[in-house]
Enzyme design. Structure first.
Site, mmCIF file in Angstrom:
data_model
loop_
_atom_site.group_PDB
_atom_site.id
_atom_site.type_symbol
_atom_site.label_atom_id
_atom_site.label_comp_id
_atom_site.label_asym_id
_atom_site.label_seq_id
_atom_site.Cartn_x
_atom_site.Cartn_y
_atom_site.Cartn_z
ATOM 1 N N ARG A 1 12.858 -5.064 6.457
ATOM 2 C CA ARG A 1 11.788 -5.788 7.156
ATOM 3 C C ARG A 1 10.449 -5.352 6.560
ATOM 4 O O ARG A 1 10.308 -5.286 5.348
ATOM 5 C CB ARG A 1 11.836 -5.513 8.668
ATOM 6 C CG ARG A 1 13.130 -5.953 9.338
ATOM 7 C CD ARG A 1 13.116 -5.524 10.788
ATOM 8 N NE ARG A 1 14.383 -5.807 11.419
ATOM 9 C CZ ARG A 1 14.572 -6.753 12.328
ATOM 10 N NH1 ARG A 1 13.582 -7.532 12.681
ATOM 11 N NH2 ARG A 1 15.757 -6.928 12.873
ATOM 12 N N GLU B 1 -3.144 -0.676 15.565
ATOM 13 C CA GLU B 1 -1.996 0.238 15.687
ATOM 14 C C GLU B 1 -2.288 1.673 16.144
ATOM 15 O O GLU B 1 -1.372 2.406 16.540
ATOM 16 C CB GLU B 1 -1.246 0.336 14.332
ATOM 17 C CG GLU B 1 -0.650 -0.947 13.821
ATOM 18 C CD GLU B 1 -1.618 -1.790 12.984
ATOM 19 O OE1 GLU B 1 -2.728 -1.287 12.674
ATOM 20 O OE2 GLU B 1 -1.285 -2.929 12.651
ATOM 21 N N ARG C 1 -2.147 7.825 9.884
ATOM 22 C CA ARG C 1 -2.251 6.406 9.539
ATOM 23 C C ARG C 1 -3.383 6.205 8.537
ATOM 24 O O ARG C 1 -4.495 6.721 8.732
ATOM 25 C CB ARG C 1 -2.487 5.568 10.804
ATOM 26 C CG ARG C 1 -2.871 4.136 10.503
ATOM 27 C CD ARG C 1 -2.688 3.204 11.680
ATOM 28 N NE ARG C 1 -3.648 2.127 11.702
ATOM 29 C CZ ARG C 1 -3.666 1.088 10.861
ATOM 30 N NH1 ARG C 1 -2.762 0.983 9.896
ATOM 31 N NH2 ARG C 1 -4.588 0.153 10.965
ATOM 32 N N ARG D 1 0.834 -1.209 0.000
ATOM 33 C CA ARG D 1 0.000 0.000 0.000
ATOM 34 C C ARG D 1 0.861 1.248 0.000
ATOM 35 O O ARG D 1 0.502 2.257 -0.611
ATOM 36 C CB ARG D 1 -0.975 0.011 1.182
ATOM 37 C CG ARG D 1 -1.984 1.150 1.052
ATOM 38 C CD ARG D 1 -3.021 1.165 2.157
ATOM 39 N NE ARG D 1 -3.625 -0.132 2.290
ATOM 40 C CZ ARG D 1 -4.028 -0.661 3.441
ATOM 41 N NH1 ARG D 1 -3.909 0.024 4.563
ATOM 42 N NH2 ARG D 1 -4.562 -1.854 3.491
ATOM 43 N N ASP E 1 -13.038 -3.319 6.480
ATOM 44 C CA ASP E 1 -12.893 -4.458 5.553
ATOM 45 C C ASP E 1 -13.700 -5.686 5.992
ATOM 46 O O ASP E 1 -13.470 -6.791 5.521
ATOM 47 C CB ASP E 1 -11.405 -4.804 5.359
ATOM 48 C CG ASP E 1 -10.735 -5.274 6.629
ATOM 49 O OD1 ASP E 1 -11.413 -5.437 7.649
ATOM 50 O OD2 ASP E 1 -9.507 -5.495 6.583
HETATM 51 O O1 R1X Z 1 -4.706 -2.791 11.998
HETATM 52 C C1 R1X Z 1 -4.988 -4.040 11.505
HETATM 53 C C2 R1X Z 1 -3.788 -4.816 11.056
HETATM 54 O O2 R1X Z 1 -2.701 -3.990 10.720
HETATM 55 C C3 R1X Z 1 -5.917 -3.997 10.358
HETATM 56 O O3 R1X Z 1 -5.363 -4.768 9.342
HETATM 57 C C4 R1X Z 1 -4.254 -5.510 9.830
HETATM 58 C C5 R1X Z 1 -4.641 -6.915 10.038
HETATM 59 O O4 R1X Z 1 -5.314 -7.404 8.911
#
Ligand code: R1X
Length: 245
Positions: A43, A180, A86, A25, A202
């Site tokens: 990484r 996060e 973010r 992304r 999603d």
């Molecule tokens: O924050 C979550 C993680 O980074 C949302 O998507 C990821 C897991 O699929």
């Protein structure tokens, strides 16, 4: 200054940064920039710089989960970043916000392990009001369902034997769950910078609503596209407010 984990030099990093979990992304976002160039890929951390409507911006992937993402946020701040946004994905708590909706996180519930090792219990994880407003305004211009609200940050993705209290957080008014944002907001507060977050939903995080989890749909891809545009336009809006142009 050389930042050893992101493997970037602070001299190359502008004051605005978009951060996202997925290195692919980050590349997708970089393709929308003027004069984009990749600085490093180490990484899960992939760093691009470029410009949006002339405003210098970095785009950096932070991987999945607060602990690893925190390293990215800390090094970017050491490199001189003062605005972090973010651009992520999250699970929904409500049928009012189906997959494909966008949520701007005003604050995050700290159910992660990382921030407990940074600040005392009860310390809030809150987005910067100017960044949140710029994101909400820019996202609303993109169309589709856009909401502002409290998000939950957790560490667990596949459930174990402990019941995670999704229902209680939902009843208390949280709208989405991801992994996060609390780390981002607490670190921004600790280090005296500003941060905001926008997530594309999603699927459903609530077990009662959850079907088979499939984040790889056109609806989600289109929402990710809209949130990327919103985050880039938020940078432009903020840079005008900041008097940078
Ligand atoms: O924050 C979550 C993680 O980074 C949302 O998507 C990821 C897991 O699929």
């Amino acid at each position: 200054m050389f930042l050893p984990i992101l493997q970037i030099h602070s001299e190359d990093i502008p004051s605005y940064a978009l951060v996202c979990g997925d290195p692919m992304r980050a590349e997708l976002i970089s393709r929308k920039l003027e004069e984009a160039r990749e600085l490093s890929f180490s990484r899960e951390y992939r760093t691009f710089v470029g410009r949006i409507s002339g405003v210098p911006v970095a785009v950096v992937s932070h991987g999945v989960g607060s602990a690893g993402a925190a390293i990215c946020f800390e090094e970017l701040i050491r490199a001189g970043v003062t605005t972090l946004i973010r651009v992520g994905t999250a699970g929904s708590y409500s049928e009012e916000n189906p997959a494909g909706s966008l949520i701007v996180s005003t604050a995050a519930v700290r159910t992660d392990g990382l921030t407990r090792q940074l600040v005392p219990d009860g310390f809030p994880a809150v987005g910067d009001s100017r960044v949140v407003e710029a994101l909400y305004e820019a996202a609303s211009e993109q169309g589709g369902i856009v909401r502002k609200g409290i998000t939950v940050t957790l560490d667990v993705f596949f459930q174990g034997v402990v019941d995670f209290p999704h229902k209680q957080f939902k009843q208390a008014g949280a709208v989405a769950v991801e992994m996060e944002i609390a780390a981002l907001y607490v670190i921004a507060s600790l280090r005296g910078v500003r941060a905001g977050a926008i997530v594309a939903l999603d699927g459903y995080a609530d077990a009662d609503l959850a079907e088979v989890y499939d984040p790889n749909t056109d609806v989600v891809a289109q929402a990710v596209e809209r949130e990327i545009q919103a985050a880039l336009q938020a940078v432009v809006k903020l840079s005008i407010l900041d008097g940078n142009r």
